[in-house]
Design an enzyme around this catalytic site. Structure first.
Site, PDB file in Angstrom:
ATOM      1  N   ASP A 443      -9.137  -4.497   1.652  1.00  0.00           N
ATOM      2  CA  ASP A 443      -8.028  -5.248   1.060  1.00  0.00           C
ATOM      3  C   ASP A 443      -7.215  -5.978   2.142  1.00  0.00           C
ATOM      4  O   ASP A 443      -7.327  -5.673   3.340  1.00  0.00           O
ATOM      5  CB  ASP A 443      -7.133  -4.255   0.298  1.00  0.00           C
ATOM      6  N   ASP A 509      -6.771  -9.635  -9.403  1.00  0.00           N
ATOM      7  CA  ASP A 509      -6.179  -8.402  -9.928  1.00  0.00           C
ATOM      8  C   ASP A 509      -5.965  -8.510 -11.425  1.00  0.00           C
ATOM      9  O   ASP A 509      -5.529  -7.554 -12.063  1.00  0.00           O
ATOM     10  CB  ASP A 509      -4.828  -8.129  -9.251  1.00  0.00           C
TER      11      ASP A 509
HETATM   12  C1  DGJ Z   1      -4.470  -5.059  -4.259  1.00  0.00           C
HETATM   13  C2  DGJ Z   1      -5.834  -5.019  -4.876  1.00  0.00           C
HETATM   14  O1  DGJ Z   1      -6.186  -6.270  -5.334  1.00  0.00           O
HETATM   15  C3  DGJ Z   1      -5.837  -3.969  -5.972  1.00  0.00           C
HETATM   16  O2  DGJ Z   1      -7.061  -3.974  -6.630  1.00  0.00           O
HETATM   17  C4  DGJ Z   1      -5.555  -2.632  -5.372  1.00  0.00           C
HETATM   18  O3  DGJ Z   1      -6.590  -2.270  -4.512  1.00  0.00           O
HETATM   19  C5  DGJ Z   1      -4.234  -2.678  -4.639  1.00  0.00           C
HETATM   20  N1  DGJ Z   1      -4.166  -3.759  -3.706  1.00  0.00           N
HETATM   21  C6  DGJ Z   1      -3.985  -1.374  -3.905  1.00  0.00           C
HETATM   22  O4  DGJ Z   1      -2.887  -1.409  -3.135  1.00  0.00           O
END
Ligand code: DGJ
Length: 677
Positions: A443, A509
């Site tokens: 991430d 997301d």
């Molecule tokens: C952002 C990501 O896009 C989410 O899927 C998740 O992993 C969160 N970060 C976790 O902090």
């Protein structure tokens, strides 16, 4: 000289005293001496009234000395001098294959103390890529401000399209006329960006998925970058791309070089064919994922930061029951990370939550159920409230005298510090090896703002981006078989250079299937579906609050790398059985979806969307038809299924888990035969 592959061709003029010029980039053309002479005559620059006294040639790297008053390819200076170079070739290497080939031109400007390398490659997919390299051969440092390469497009390319977006709404198309001036898309996020142009396309007015001649460029870089469409007073149209350098970010010491990112360029009739060149190129790479893409269960939206062994074991059991093949533990497993304000950077299993062997027990449990184990990391980041930041405040990217504004309570770790790099490398590798991690969700959750290095005192996005690439490469080398996902607040790091070292992207997301239809449809402009994570979320989407049927959520996810992001303990038994049916269905369909040609159509004034995958031999296809808006007439008009062989006869039937099991009379195959000529 001409290079040709897969119906595309590029013709270059290689003058003895100037840089190469692209005379043609587009559809296949012949390469007899007559053809090339005709082309050269037809593309000879004409005198612009009140312009300079000779026709201005615009090279791959446009130069101002020629009289060109558009954007120059190279900008930089040596304490104010050497700011307008004139390069002359010193060596030209041509490597021509049956399918494509490459041209490498070395050039220099001795007065300016600069050497230039230009590389152009036509790949077997018909995708073109180019990059430049500049070397300081002077005695004093040279400040590089930018290196942009340019490709010409013809006058008929009168409309442009690129993508915009934001968090949870990535890759929204936008169109504009190709007017005089520059349409400039700058990415200054220090990452690719949720709003990245992704592919900037110029084409015949009204071009669509199916038809209309199009030319598109993509800058393969995960840091600051720029792509633009420029039309000048003398009627020329160019697509340009390069890295976007911050003030003083790249200063070349004597004999030091800078290499710009690859600029990928695709030409085709219609946006589907334009995308297909990217897909073919990606699929031909030796390390393109070839194993069936496993069904993923990611627990982020199920538990967020509430990690608990029993709860996660229960989720793993439910996941295995519905047929999941890879179970991923998201954020919250390490250091003091109980919420998003603490612990980033402390990459050791949390004693508090996962101590006394509980973490090992979870991993054993998951693997015992026959699933792979995946784990979340955000290696380039640090919370100020972490042991790492307290020990090494100098490892945070910053400008003199102040720290950058926080974003999600975090700062960026300066990976150009050998210590910081080593810390992340060794911690990630240790966890992966100790626990047999099969998959890393990598991430990157904030923009790089005021991202200077305490090591050099300079802007550090360029160095940071290259260091992140090195880091991923090294982790992969040390952990063979490890798969990595590129995630960045959802889909903010989607580009071809990150994909050289990762196995899929997390497109967004936003798991709301209605939104996902759009996000996936346009992510497909660059990436084939097997590289795009797509999960079935809860019935009420966490990001939008929209409620959607499981069948729609799952049918949407089937057209990507399928997964689940839903607290299955909240789902009823019936829902879990239905989901299991979709998992089975995906397992049957994935080979077709992940090797097939992507087709998209926008029908009924854009209310009805079609997308599909057609097998390479065109013997079978799978289509999704989505009514995005209620249409003014009903039923909507008949749909022609694209991509099929006009001379073949196909059996057309509804598809889905109920149909596969054959137990749903409402959707049972009608058994009719339909001509798709
Ligand atoms: C952002 C990501 O896009 C989410 O899927 C998740 O992993 C969160 N970060 C976790 O902090």
């Amino acid at each position: 000289m001409r290079l040709a592959a897969a119906g595309a061709a590029v013709v270059l003029l290689l003058p003895e005293d100037g840089l190469p010029e692209v005379l043609h980039w587009g559809a296949h053309i012949g390469d007899s001496p007559e053809d090339l002479e005709d082309l050269e005559r037809a593309t000879r620059p004409v005198l612009a009234t009140n312009g300079v006294d000779h026709g201005v040639r615009v090279a791959l790297l446009p130069e101002s000395w020629t009289g060109w008053t558009g954007t120059p390819g190279l900008s930089g200076h040596r304490a104010g001098a050497s700011w307008s170079p004139r390069f002359r070739p010193t060596r030209i290497d041509v490597d021509e294959h049956e399918q494509g080939g490459s041209v490498v031109v070395q050039a220099h400007d001795t007065a300016a103390g600069l050497r230039l390398g230009l590389e152009l490659e036509l790949l077997p997919s018909g995708l073109l890529r180019l990059r430049g390299r500049v070397t300081n051969v002077g005695a004093r440092p040279y400040t590089l401000d930018g290196l942009r390469l340019a490709l010409p497009v013809p006058t008929k390319a009168d409309e442009i399209l690129d993508l915009a977006g934001r968090w949870a709404k990535e890759r929204v198309p936008q169109r504009a006329p190709f007017v005089v001036g520059s349409h400039v898309r700058e990415g200054r996020h220090g990452r690719t960006g949720a709003d990245a142009a992704t592919v900037l396309v110029a084409g015949e007015p009204g071009f669509g998925f199916e038809s209309g001649e199009t030319w598109g460029v993509h800058v393969a870089f995960s840091g600051n970058h720029v792509v633009s469409a420029e039309r000048t007073f003398d009627g020329r149209r160019l697509l340009l791309g390069g890295e976007l350098l911050l003030p003083g970010e790249v200063e070349l010491a004597p004999e030091e070089s800078y290499t710009g990112p690859w600029i990928y360029a695709s030409h085709a009739d219609g946006l589907d064919a334009l995308a297909a060149r990217f897909h073919d190129h990606l699929r031909a790479r030796p390390r393109h994922p070839r194993s069936p893409r496993p069904v993923v269960m990611n627990v982020w939206e199920a538990v967020y930061f509430h990690h608990d062994l029993d709860r996660l074991k229960e989720l793993a059991d439910l996941a295995a029951e519905v047929g999941v093949e890879r179970f991923v533990l998201d954020d919250g497993w390490f250091g003091g990370r109980r919420d998003d304000a603490t612990g980033l950077g402390d990459w050791a299993v949390s004693e508090e939550v996962w101590g006394d062997g509980r973490f090992t027990e979870l991993v054993r449990h998951v693997k015992g159920l026959g699933m792979e184990f995946g784990l979340w990391f955000e290696p380039e980041m640090v919370n100020p409230d972490s042991d790492l930041a307290r020990r090494h405040p100098e490892w945070i990217l910053q400008v003199e005298g102040r720290l950058p504004v926080e974003a999600r309570h975090q700062q960026v770790l300066d990976l150009s510090h050998p210590g910081a790099y080593e810390h992340v490398l060794s911690s990630v590798v240790a966890v992966v090896r100790e626990h047999g991690v099969d998959f890393v969700k990598w991430d990157h959750n904030r923009d790089l703002v005021d991202a200077g290095s305490t090591r050099t005192g300079r802007a550090g996005v360029h160095e940071q981006t290259l260091a992140a690439y090195r880091l991923i490469d090294e982790i992969r080398a040390r952990c063979p078989g490890l798969e990595i996902e590129s995630c960045s607040s959802g889909g903010a790091r989607v580009d071809l250079e990150i994909l050289e070292r990762t196995d899929r992207v997390w497109a967004s997301d936003c798991i709301d299937a209605h939104e996902r239809q759009q996000i996936q449809r346009w992510t497909a402009q660059l990436l084939p579906p097997e590289l795009v994570g797509s999960h079935v979320g809860a019935d009420r989407a966490h990001t939008t609050g929209r409620r959607l049927d499981l069948s729609f959520r799952a049918a949407t996810a089937v057209f990507g790398h399928f997964g689940i992001e839903w607290d299955l303990s909240e789902a009823g038994e019936g829902e879990r059985a239905e989901l299991a049916g979709w998992v089975d269905y995906y397992k049957q369909a994935r080979h077709l979806v992940h090797t097939g040609r992507v087709v998209r159509r926008s029908l009924e004034g854009g209310d009805l969307w079609l997308h599909g995958a057609v097998s390479p031999d065109r013997t079978e296809a799978l289509y999704g038809l989505t009514l995005r808006e209620r249409h003014v007439t009903w039923p909507a008009g008949r749909v022609r299924l694209p991509g099929l062989d006009p001379d073949a006869t196909y059996l057309v039937r509804p598809s889905g888990p109920a149909v596969v099991r054959g137990d749903d009379p409402r959707t049972a195959p009608p058994g009719g035969r339909t001509d798709c000529g």
